[in-house]
Write a protein that holds these residues in place. Structure first.
Motif, PDB file in Angstrom:
ATOM      1  N   ARG A  44       0.830  -1.207   0.000  1.00  0.00           N
ATOM      2  CA  ARG A  44       0.000   0.000   0.000  1.00  0.00           C
ATOM      3  C   ARG A  44       0.868   1.263   0.000  1.00  0.00           C
ATOM      4  O   ARG A  44       1.797   1.392   0.799  1.00  0.00           O
ATOM      5  N   GLY A  45       0.573   2.157  -0.925  1.00  0.00           N
ATOM      6  CA  GLY A  45       1.307   3.415  -1.005  1.00  0.00           C
ATOM      7  C   GLY A  45       2.434   3.410  -2.014  1.00  0.00           C
ATOM      8  O   GLY A  45       2.966   4.477  -2.359  1.00  0.00           O
ATOM      9  N   ASP A  46       2.835   2.213  -2.499  1.00  0.00           N
ATOM     10  CA  ASP A  46       3.890   2.157  -3.515  1.00  0.00           C
ATOM     11  C   ASP A  46       3.373   2.771  -4.820  1.00  0.00           C
ATOM     12  O   ASP A  46       2.211   2.591  -5.201  1.00  0.00           O
ATOM     13  N   ARG A  47       4.267   3.468  -5.511  1.00  0.00           N
ATOM     14  CA  ARG A  47       3.878   4.136  -6.746  1.00  0.00           C
ATOM     15  C   ARG A  47       4.695   3.606  -7.918  1.00  0.00           C
ATOM     16  O   ARG A  47       5.906   3.357  -7.788  1.00  0.00           O
ATOM     17  N   VAL A  48       4.020   3.475  -9.075  1.00  0.00           N
ATOM     18  CA  VAL A  48       4.686   2.941 -10.261  1.00  0.00           C
ATOM     19  C   VAL A  48       4.187   3.688 -11.492  1.00  0.00           C
ATOM     20  O   VAL A  48       3.159   4.378 -11.464  1.00  0.00           O
ATOM     21  N   LEU A  49       4.946   3.523 -12.584  1.00  0.00           N
ATOM     22  CA  LEU A  49       4.501   4.005 -13.888  1.00  0.00           C
ATOM     23  C   LEU A  49       4.031   2.821 -14.717  1.00  0.00           C
ATOM     24  O   LEU A  49       4.689   1.770 -14.749  1.00  0.00           O
ATOM     25  N   PHE A  50       2.899   2.962 -15.359  1.00  0.00           N
ATOM     26  CA  PHE A  50       2.407   1.920 -16.245  1.00  0.00           C
ATOM     27  C   PHE A  50       1.793   2.599 -17.472  1.00  0.00           C
ATOM     28  O   PHE A  50       0.902   3.442 -17.350  1.00  0.00           O
ATOM     29  N   GLY A  51       2.339   2.261 -18.635  1.00  0.00           N
ATOM     30  CA  GLY A  51       1.888   2.939 -19.845  1.00  0.00           C
ATOM     31  C   GLY A  51       2.215   4.417 -19.824  1.00  0.00           C
ATOM     32  O   GLY A  51       1.522   5.225 -20.458  1.00  0.00           O
ATOM     33  N   GLY A  52       3.264   4.764 -19.053  1.00  0.00           N
ATOM     34  CA  GLY A  52       3.671   6.158 -18.965  1.00  0.00           C
ATOM     35  C   GLY A  52       2.874   6.981 -17.983  1.00  0.00           C
ATOM     36  O   GLY A  52       3.101   8.192 -17.859  1.00  0.00           O
ATOM     37  N   LEU A  53       1.948   6.349 -17.249  1.00  0.00           N
ATOM     38  CA  LEU A  53       1.099   7.069 -16.306  1.00  0.00           C
ATOM     39  C   LEU A  53       1.325   6.568 -14.877  1.00  0.00           C
ATOM     40  O   LEU A  53       1.575   5.370 -14.662  1.00  0.00           O
ATOM     41  N   PRO A  54       1.227   7.454 -13.864  1.00  0.00           N
ATOM     42  CA  PRO A  54       1.500   7.064 -12.473  1.00  0.00           C
ATOM     43  C   PRO A  54       0.278   6.432 -11.797  1.00  0.00           C
ATOM     44  O   PRO A  54      -0.861   6.880 -11.995  1.00  0.00           O
ATOM     45  N   TYR A  55       0.560   5.390 -10.991  1.00  0.00           N
ATOM     46  CA  TYR A  55      -0.465   4.714 -10.192  1.00  0.00           C
ATOM     47  C   TYR A  55       0.070   4.532  -8.769  1.00  0.00           C
ATOM     48  O   TYR A  55       1.281   4.527  -8.549  1.00  0.00           O
ATOM     49  N   GLU A  56      -0.869   4.319  -7.823  1.00  0.00           N
ATOM     50  CA  GLU A  56      -0.486   4.044  -6.425  1.00  0.00           C
ATOM     51  C   GLU A  56      -1.242   2.816  -5.944  1.00  0.00           C
ATOM     52  O   GLU A  56      -2.459   2.686  -6.165  1.00  0.00           O
ATOM     53  N   ALA A  57      -0.523   1.915  -5.276  1.00  0.00           N
ATOM     54  CA  ALA A  57      -1.141   0.685  -4.760  1.00  0.00           C
ATOM     55  C   ALA A  57      -2.086   1.012  -3.606  1.00  0.00           C
ATOM     56  O   ALA A  57      -1.733   1.754  -2.696  1.00  0.00           O
ATOM     57  N   LYS A  58      -3.291   0.409  -3.665  1.00  0.00           N
ATOM     58  CA  LYS A  58      -4.271   0.604  -2.590  1.00  0.00           C
ATOM     59  C   LYS A  58      -4.118  -0.447  -1.496  1.00  0.00           C
ATOM     60  O   LYS A  58      -4.572  -0.247  -0.367  1.00  0.00           O
ATOM     61  N   TRP A  59      -3.519  -1.574  -1.807  1.00  0.00           N
ATOM     62  CA  TRP A  59      -3.214  -2.639  -0.850  1.00  0.00           C
ATOM     63  C   TRP A  59      -2.107  -3.503  -1.455  1.00  0.00           C
ATOM     64  O   TRP A  59      -1.665  -3.260  -2.584  1.00  0.00           O
ATOM     65  N   THR A  60      -1.646  -4.497  -0.721  1.00  0.00           N
ATOM     66  CA  THR A  60      -0.572  -5.357  -1.213  1.00  0.00           C
ATOM     67  C   THR A  60      -1.041  -6.132  -2.441  1.00  0.00           C
ATOM     68  O   THR A  60      -2.132  -6.709  -2.462  1.00  0.00           O
TER      69      THR A  60
END
Length: 538
Positions: free
Chosen positions: A491-507
């Motif tokens: 939870r809280g980890d951030r990544v790029l996917f398809g050039g766009l940012p996302y944040e994990a809501k849970w594990t």
């Protein structure tokens, strides 16, 4: 008012049947011819001389016994920039055929650039308010718009822009962009007596009107002016005269039958309104006569409009009720009034909660007891329509059997059966843009709702063939790690996917972020970007 016809001699070359100001629904009666004797000529000169010396009492007020044949045209105002946005293009939400969209004013940062309410550029209104698309949809359904410039607030273009060439260019831009057939010039406050701006406006409007005429696209022009129970103010009459003398072919004069402030504890708004209209009729009859145009009483009525403020007016004691509306509608039909508007369709609803039983000055409710859209329905029953207008029937949408939505050319996400849509979310489905009225899931926007139910979607308009996929806008800039299969994200980890940012809501592990919007509630990744079509949240 008298039924007796009083005739005066006028210039022999004037032909009322060729008058470009005549109502498009009005059939010109046969007019008798009169010889101009020396006695009549001397009498006419004496009458006009007395009027010039001491007012209008000496001018013969034309009347005839012909009944009204013009059909009154209903065109309620829509406050375009008001939130929540009123879906004027949707016949299930708006019983009116035509609407007057207000108000175009000067851009606060550029006085010669038109804007909507000083808050949106024309392009901004097109993208953020879907204004161009909604206008196209209204026309596709058989209705049309009147473009209203000015109003009480902000600065009207002719007041703010002192460059004649740039002012004319601004009017030309508006008329061309919205393919305007009817222009409404709402002149209020200090602008009514601002001589410099009045002269600029006349020159610019006359030039654009002539250009449209030459192009085979006639432009009708209405003036909207304040009024008292006795008629137009002296400044108002001067505005009308200046327009006519400056070469503008006026379709009519629309008077704001509201905020009379006559000191009465319980003013009769219908009586005050009809008194104002009768006074305006006399003033216009006299004015046209002075300018060498002999108009019959029905011809003058066809050049007059009325705009009440429905419900609670700005003056606490003044309330324009549904009974008043029905009375004004009868007056309009009986007299052949050219136009009936109202301020505004946004307000055509009852006030709720703690505001229901007190004086309420609201932009979104009327302050009187009523059903939703009750005032609009009263005036929508008037028989007339704008020149060249079509009957308002149903929304035309592409053939559902053949329409295919391509995400690459759809300006909003393509509708999905399983997605949960909140109110205000926009989607594309079978070639049409829709907006959710409330939270819903699984309700096909193009399908007819069950009997007795309303659709959860409002029709915005067709997808243009030149549109493209929505471009997401990131709300953070510090995400650089790409999503990698096999990695465990907490939870809280951030990544790029398809050039766009996302944040994990849970594990999560081996669950890639979704590229279908809106993101489902059970998806482990929250997008850190916005896309066109999503309603704004605080």
């Amino acid at each position: 008012m008298t039924d007796r016809a009083t005739h005066v001699a006028v210039r022999p070359d004037y032909d009322p049947s060729a008058d470009p100001l005549a109502d498009p629904n009005w059939q010109e009666p046969e007019q008798p011819r009169y010889k101009l004797s020396w006695t009549r000529l001397i009498l006419l000169l004496l009458v006009l001389g007395l009027a010039g010396a001491g007012g209008t009492f000496g001018v013969i007020h034309l009347r005839n016994t012909a009944g009204p044949t013009a059909k009154s045209w209903a065109v309620p105002y829509v406050d375009v920039t008001l939130t929540p946005t009123f879906p004027f293009q949707d016949p299930t939400a708006n019983p009116a055929n035509d609407v007057a969209l207000g108000f175009v004013v000067a851009d606060p940062k550029n006085p010669c650039r038109p804007s909507w309410g000083g808050a949106y550029t024309l392009d901004g209104a097109g993208s953020l308010l879907e204004l161009d698309r909604r206008i196209a949809q209204l026309r596709q359904a058989g209705g049309d718009i009147t473009l209203s410039l000015g109003g009480l607030n902000n600065s009207e273009l002719a007041v703010a822009c002192t460059d004649d060439t740039r002012l004319t260019s601004a009017y030309r831009q508006l008329v061309k962009r919205y393919d305007v057939r009817t222009l409404d010039l709402d002149i209020e406050g200090t602008a009514v007596a601002d001589q410099a701006s009045l002269q600029r406006r006349v020159a610019a409007v006359a030039a654009v009107q002539q250009e449209r005429e030459d192009a085979g696209k006639p432009l009708a022009v209405w003036l909207t002016l304040p009024v008292s129970p006795s008629g137009l103010t002296d400044d108002g009459v001067a505005v009308v005269r200046g327009m006519l003398e400056g070469g503008v072919q006026l379709r009519g004069v629309n008077v704001m039958t509201m905020d009379f402030n006559n000191g009465e504890a319980r003013p009769d708004m219908l009586a005050l309104s009809t008194s104002a209209l009768n006074g305006t009729h006399k003033q216009l009859s006299d004015l046209y006569l002075r300018l060498g145009r002999k108009l019959t009483s029905p011809q003058v009525w066809s050049r007059i409009g009325a705009t009440p403020m429905i419900g609670q007016n700005d003056i606490d004691a003044e309330r324009f009720t549904l009974d008043d509306a029905e009375g004004l509608a009868r007056f309009a039909v009986d007299h052949g009034l050219g136009r009936v508007s109202m301020w505004s369709i946004n307000r055509d609803a009852p006030c709720r909660g703690t505001f229901a039983n007190v004086v309420v000055h609201s932009n979104t409710c009327s302050g009187v007891e009523q059903e939703a859209l009750a005032f609009t329905k009263v005036f929508a029953g008037l028989p007339g329509k704008a020149a060249g207008g079509a009957d308002y029937e149903s929304v035309e949408i592409p053939d559902q059997a053949t329409a295919v939505d391509d995400p690459k050319t759809s300006p909003y996400p393509v509708w999905r059966m399983t997605a949960l849509y909140v109110g205000g979310y926009k989607v594309v489905w079978k070639g049409v843009v829709y907006e959710a009225k409330w939270a819903n899931s699984g309700q096909d926007p193009a399908a007819a709702p069950p009997a007795g139910a309303q659709s959860a979607w409002s029709v915005i308009g067709p997808v243009s063939p030149v549109e493209k996929a929505p471009r997401p806008v990131p709300v953070v800039t510090d995400v650089s790690d790409p999503w990698t299969p096999g990695d465990v994200y907490r939870r809280g980890d951030r990544v790029l996917f398809g050039g766009l940012p996302y944040e994990a809501k849970w594990t999560t592990k081996d669950e890639s972020p979704s590229t279908e919007f809106p993101i489902d509630a059970d998806d482990p990744w929250k997008p850190l970007f916005t896309i066109p079509g999503e309603p704004k949240t605080n």
